[in-house]
Design a protein around this motif. Structure first.
Motif, PDB file in Angstrom:
ATOM      1  N   ALA A 107       0.848  -1.190   0.000  1.00  0.00           N
ATOM      2  CA  ALA A 107       0.000   0.000   0.000  1.00  0.00           C
ATOM      3  C   ALA A 107       0.886   1.243   0.000  1.00  0.00           C
ATOM      4  N   TYR A 108       0.318   2.334  -0.476  1.00  0.00           N
ATOM      5  CA  TYR A 108       1.046   3.611  -0.506  1.00  0.00           C
ATOM      6  C   TYR A 108       0.427   4.564   0.517  1.00  0.00           C
ATOM      7  N   TYR A 109       1.264   5.216   1.296  1.00  0.00           N
ATOM      8  CA  TYR A 109       0.823   6.147   2.336  1.00  0.00           C
ATOM      9  C   TYR A 109       1.503   7.492   2.118  1.00  0.00           C
ATOM     10  N   LYS A 110       0.699   8.530   2.026  1.00  0.00           N
ATOM     11  CA  LYS A 110       1.282   9.868   1.967  1.00  0.00           C
ATOM     12  C   LYS A 110       1.390  10.433   3.385  1.00  0.00           C
ATOM     13  N   ASP A 111       2.003  11.580   3.506  1.00  0.00           N
ATOM     14  CA  ASP A 111       2.205  12.274   4.787  1.00  0.00           C
ATOM     15  C   ASP A 111       3.187  11.544   5.690  1.00  0.00           C
ATOM     16  N   LEU A 112       3.930  10.578   5.182  1.00  0.00           N
ATOM     17  CA  LEU A 112       4.935   9.875   5.980  1.00  0.00           C
ATOM     18  C   LEU A 112       6.307  10.227   5.406  1.00  0.00           C
ATOM     19  N   ASP A 113       6.758  11.458   5.665  1.00  0.00           N
ATOM     20  CA  ASP A 113       8.001  11.931   5.045  1.00  0.00           C
ATOM     21  C   ASP A 113       9.218  11.163   5.538  1.00  0.00           C
ATOM     22  N   TYR A 114       9.301  11.034   6.865  1.00  0.00           N
ATOM     23  CA  TYR A 114      10.481  10.390   7.457  1.00  0.00           C
ATOM     24  C   TYR A 114      10.012   9.252   8.362  1.00  0.00           C
ATOM     25  N   PRO A 115       9.640   8.118   7.789  1.00  0.00           N
ATOM     26  CA  PRO A 115       9.135   7.011   8.605  1.00  0.00           C
ATOM     27  C   PRO A 115      10.237   6.369   9.441  1.00  0.00           C
ATOM     28  N   GLY A 116       9.782   5.713  10.520  1.00  0.00           N
ATOM     29  CA  GLY A 116      10.740   5.033  11.392  1.00  0.00           C
ATOM     30  C   GLY A 116      11.203   3.721  10.803  1.00  0.00           C
ATOM     31  N   LEU A 117      12.304   3.213  11.360  1.00  0.00           N
ATOM     32  CA  LEU A 117      12.848   1.938  10.892  1.00  0.00           C
ATOM     33  C   LEU A 117      13.541   1.239  12.060  1.00  0.00           C
ATOM     34  N   PHE A 118      13.663  -0.073  11.938  1.00  0.00           N
ATOM     35  CA  PHE A 118      14.391  -0.883  12.915  1.00  0.00           C
ATOM     36  C   PHE A 118      15.749  -1.268  12.335  1.00  0.00           C
ATOM     37  N   CYS A 119      16.760  -1.332  13.196  1.00  0.00           N
ATOM     38  CA  CYS A 119      18.091  -1.739  12.752  1.00  0.00           C
ATOM     39  C   CYS A 119      18.754  -2.552  13.853  1.00  0.00           C
ATOM     40  N   ASN A 120      19.941  -3.099  13.551  1.00  0.00           N
ATOM     41  CA  ASN A 120      20.677  -3.965  14.482  1.00  0.00           C
ATOM     42  C   ASN A 120      19.806  -5.135  14.933  1.00  0.00           C
ATOM     43  N   LEU A 121      19.155  -5.775  13.971  1.00  0.00           N
ATOM     44  CA  LEU A 121      18.232  -6.851  14.298  1.00  0.00           C
ATOM     45  C   LEU A 121      18.979  -8.165  14.489  1.00  0.00           C
ATOM     46  N   ASP A 122      18.564  -8.873  15.520  1.00  0.00           N
ATOM     47  CA  ASP A 122      19.103 -10.210  15.787  1.00  0.00           C
ATOM     48  C   ASP A 122      18.201 -11.209  15.068  1.00  0.00           C
ATOM     49  N   THR A 123      18.711 -11.779  14.028  1.00  0.00           N
ATOM     50  CA  THR A 123      17.886 -12.668  13.202  1.00  0.00           C
ATOM     51  C   THR A 123      17.501 -13.957  13.913  1.00  0.00           C
ATOM     52  N   THR A 124      18.121 -14.230  15.058  1.00  0.00           N
ATOM     53  CA  THR A 124      17.781 -15.465  15.784  1.00  0.00           C
ATOM     54  C   THR A 124      16.350 -15.418  16.302  1.00  0.00           C
ATOM     55  N   ASN A 125      15.969 -14.314  16.954  1.00  0.00           N
ATOM     56  CA  ASN A 125      14.641 -14.191  17.537  1.00  0.00           C
ATOM     57  C   ASN A 125      13.773 -13.153  16.824  1.00  0.00           C
ATOM     58  N   THR A 126      14.321 -12.497  15.817  1.00  0.00           N
ATOM     59  CA  THR A 126      13.604 -11.399  15.172  1.00  0.00           C
ATOM     60  C   THR A 126      13.352 -11.726  13.702  1.00  0.00           C
ATOM     61  N   ARG A 127      12.132 -11.415  13.267  1.00  0.00           N
ATOM     62  CA  ARG A 127      11.765 -11.644  11.864  1.00  0.00           C
ATOM     63  C   ARG A 127      11.124 -10.370  11.327  1.00  0.00           C
ATOM     64  N   ILE A 128      11.539  -9.997  10.124  1.00  0.00           N
ATOM     65  CA  ILE A 128      10.974  -8.802   9.483  1.00  0.00           C
ATOM     66  C   ILE A 128       9.637  -9.183   8.837  1.00  0.00           C
ATOM     67  N   ILE A 129       8.574  -8.478   9.284  1.00  0.00           N
ATOM     68  CA  ILE A 129       7.233  -8.753   8.756  1.00  0.00           C
ATOM     69  C   ILE A 129       6.851  -7.735   7.681  1.00  0.00           C
ATOM     70  N   GLY A 130       7.294  -6.489   7.852  1.00  0.00           N
ATOM     71  CA  GLY A 130       6.932  -5.448   6.907  1.00  0.00           C
ATOM     72  C   GLY A 130       8.080  -4.490   6.677  1.00  0.00           C
ATOM     73  N   TYR A 131       8.046  -3.809   5.543  1.00  0.00           N
ATOM     74  CA  TYR A 131       9.135  -2.899   5.180  1.00  0.00           C
ATOM     75  C   TYR A 131       8.611  -1.885   4.166  1.00  0.00           C
ATOM     76  N   TYR A 132       9.415  -0.884   3.881  1.00  0.00           N
ATOM     77  CA  TYR A 132       9.087   0.060   2.806  1.00  0.00           C
ATOM     78  C   TYR A 132      10.323   0.237   1.936  1.00  0.00           C
ATOM     79  N   ASP A 133      10.079   0.530   0.677  1.00  0.00           N
ATOM     80  CA  ASP A 133      11.159   0.674  -0.312  1.00  0.00           C
ATOM     81  C   ASP A 133      11.553   2.136  -0.421  1.00  0.00           C
ATOM     82  N   VAL A 134      12.854   2.372  -0.327  1.00  0.00           N
ATOM     83  CA  VAL A 134      13.368   3.708  -0.517  1.00  0.00           C
ATOM     84  C   VAL A 134      14.827   3.594  -0.941  1.00  0.00           C
TER      85      VAL A 134
END
Length: 402
Positions: free
Chosen positions: A159-186
């Protein structure tokens, strides 16, 4: 009463006209406040998501609210709810260490916590071993085409969302217990903004950007599909929705809350109160309190004279009454005809009295002679008192002194 009723009807008519004018002339502005309140139907409220959640889940659920994140309350509330889900959709998740630790224990026992917010507490991020940041373009001078930025889920929904100029993001993820469910392309990168973090027997579902679940976006088909797919990841039957604004709205329990919450009704209520105050002011000035009728003091001169006469008569001294009768008669002559009663024994007094009263000289001389004779007498009979009184009354009648 008729004037008061007419005045009241005029005020009512003016009130209705003012209300109509305000409704026609007012520019109804859209409230873009980011309340994240499940009762708000404004663009950035959560009414649609909260009401449609049972349909979104496509399975039987038990949906309830909880209204406090106080540590003692939360510890008691979560007892025995190990296989349930909590939903937080808030602007900022600012819970302290004690509450965060209790949520950790809840998840480790098998619970599920869904949090969509713009800011996570540092303690929670450190405990889970992840970091939160905001995406900024490498070149701040470049134009950001927000509407061209897709947000996607791992199942392929985009989906496309306007008004989200600087969206948040997660980093330094531990792939052992963490799984990426959603993301955005930039900038040809997939930036994670929705992750699953397992902890013990349960898990955290952490989402950045709660605006995606507000009425404005959930009423658009493409965005609704994205938001519904994100919420469907909740796997438990019992779901508890965090009502962050309950304390503010719970105070409005008065019967007037319907009037005060609606702009038009609130304006009408205030105008009506103002007109009623004006009505009372004008009414108080035009109408006075009833004045009681005070009867004048009765004239008791005759009763007083009768009482005094009775006392004199009962005392048995007629001579004293004759003396008083003569003195009062002479006083009347002096006041009516301005004659000097000290000259009563002079011959000229009878002539003056006859001239001023119109009574014959002989009758005036005879009356004066009787008065002089009785002035020298100290005792007399009742018959003499009555006879003297008759002579004096006859003279007053002839002289127009009555």
């Amino acid at each position: 009463m008729r004037n008061s009723a007419r005045f009241g009807l005029i005020l009512l008519g003016i009130t209705v006209l003012i209300i109509a004018f305000i409704d026609l002339a007012s520019d109804k502005q859209i409230d873009w406040s980011k309340t994240y309140d499940q009762r708000d139907k404004i663009p950035y409220g959560l009414y649609v998501t909260r009401e449609e959640l049972p349909e979104i889940m496509e399975r039987p659920i038990q949906l309830e609210d909880f209204t406090s994140t106080n540590y003692d309350f939360l510890k008691t509330f979560l007892t025995g709810k190990e296989h349930s889900s909590l939903i937080y959709i808030v602007n900022g998740f600012y819970e302290g260490k004690e509450v965060t630790r209790e949520l950790m224990n809840f998840v480790e026992r098998g619970g599920e916590v869904f949090i969509s917010t713009n800011n996570f507490p540092t303690y929670l991020m450190d405990t889970l071993g992840i970091r939160q940041q905001f995406h900024y373009p490498n070149n701040f001078n470049e134009v950001i085409h927000v509407e061209d930025r897709p947000f996607s889920l791992e199942d392929g929904k985009t989906a496309y969302y306007k008004d989200l100029d600087y969206p948040g993001l997660f980093c330094n993820l531990d792939t052992t217990n963490t799984r990426i469910i959603g993301y955005y392309d930039v900038e040809d990168k997939e930036i994670p903004n929705f992750i699953e973090v397992k902890r013990g027997q349960g898990r955290f579902l952490l989402h950045l950007e709660p605006l995606m679940f507000t009425n404005y976006y959930m009423l658009k088909e493409e965005n609704f599909i994205y938001g519904a797919a994100a919420l469907k990841l909740l796997s438990n039957k019992e779901i508890y929705w965090f009502d962050s604004t309950f304390k503010e709205t719970a105070e409005a329990k008065t019967p007037l809350r319907v009037l005060l919450q609606n702009d038009g009704l609130r304006q009408a209520w205030y105008i009506l109160l103002f007109c009623l105050i004006l009505f009372l002011l004008f009414k108080s000035k035009r109408e006075q309190r009833a004045i009681s009728v005070i009867e004048p003091e009765p004239n008791l001169s005759k009763e007083f004279a009768r009482t005094i006469a009775s006392l004199y008569y009962e005392s048995g001294n007629s001579g004293n009454l004759i003396q008083k009768k003569i003195e009062y008669f002479l006083y009347d002559i002096r006041t009516h005809f301005q004659l000097d009663i000290l000259q009563l024994e002079d011959d000229v007094f009878a002539k003056q009295l006859s001239q001023k009263t119109g009574v014959s000289l002989e009758e005036c001389e005879d009356l004066i002679r009787v008065l002089l004779s009785y002035r020298k007498v100290r005792t007399s009979t009742d018959a003499e008192l009555i006879a003297l009184n008759k002579r004096i009354e006859d003279f007053k009648h002839k002289a127009n002194m009555l």
